[in-house]
Write an enzyme that holds these catalytic residues in place. Structure first.
Site, PDB file in Angstrom:
ATOM      1  CE1 TYR A  96     -10.089  -1.047  -1.991  1.00  0.00           C
ATOM      2  CE2 TYR A  96      -8.131   0.061  -2.780  1.00  0.00           C
ATOM      3  CZ  TYR A  96      -9.046  -0.967  -2.872  1.00  0.00           C
ATOM      4  OH  TYR A  96      -8.904  -1.920  -3.854  1.00  0.00           O
ATOM      5  CD  GLU A 101       0.168  -4.879  -0.203  1.00  0.00           C
ATOM      6  OE1 GLU A 101       0.653  -5.346   0.836  1.00  0.00           O
ATOM      7  OE2 GLU A 101      -0.562  -5.543  -0.966  1.00  0.00           O
TER       8      GLU A 101
END
EC number: 2.3.1.266
Length: 143
Positions: free
Chosen positions: A111, A99
Site C-alpha cells: 500500500y 484498514e
C-alpha cells in the site's frame, strides 16, 4: 465475484489469513451490492480478488487477497489498479480508504508503494490470537 465463485474464494481466504472472512461475510457483501472482482489465470485458476464498498465520492477497500502461491508477483498491484479504475470511472470516487493490520508488514509495504498514506489508527479493530485484538492502520489514497 458471485456466490457460485465462493467455492474457489473461500479456500484461498482460509489459506491466506489466520482470521479469514466467512462465507457469510462474502454473501452479505455480495447481497449488499459491494464491488467484488476476481483475478483469474487463463486456465481458470484464481489468482486473487477484492471486495470494496462505494460511498459518496469514495471507495472503501474491505478485502484484497492474493492466493498464497501467487503472492510477491505483482498481482496485488494489478488488483489495486482494477479497483482504482472502477472507483474513478464507474463510482466517481475521489478517495480510496482501507484498514490494514499493524502486523501485516507485507501488505503495508504494498500500500505504501502504491501511494497510500497512513491517516489514522483504529484501536482493537481486528481479532488476534488468544482472544486479543489488534490495531489497524487507516490508509487513504487520493484518486
Amino acid at each position: 465475484m458471485t456466490v457460485a465463485s465462493l467455492r474457489e474464494v473461500l479456500p484461498v481466504e482460509q489459506a491466506a489469513y489466520e482470521f479469514p472472512w466467512t462465507r457469510g461475510n462474502f454473501i452479505d457483501s455480495l447481497h449488499a451490492g459491494y464491488d467484488a472482482q476476481l483475478l483469474m489465470r487463463d486456465d481458470g485458476t484464481l489468482i486473487g480478488y477484492f471486495v470494496a464498498m462505494a460511498g459518496v465520492d469514495e471507495m472503501h477497500l474491505l478485502n484484497l487477497t492474493v492466493t498464497p502461491s501467487f503472492q510477491r508477483q505483482g498481482h496485488a498491484l494489478r488488483l489495486l489498479d482494477a479497483l482504482c479504475d472502477l472507483a474513478r470511472s464507474e463510482r466517481g470516487a475521489h478517495q480510496l480508504w482501507l484498514e490494514v493490520r499493524v502486523s501485516n508488514l507485507r501488505a503495508r509495504a504494498v500500500y505504501d508503494r502504491y501511494g497510500f498514506r497512513s491517516v489514522g489508527l483504529r484501536r482493537g479493530y481486528y481479532p488476534a490470537a488468544a482472544g486479543r485484538r489488534e490495531d489497524a492502520i487507516v490508509m487513504s489514497l487520493g484518486l
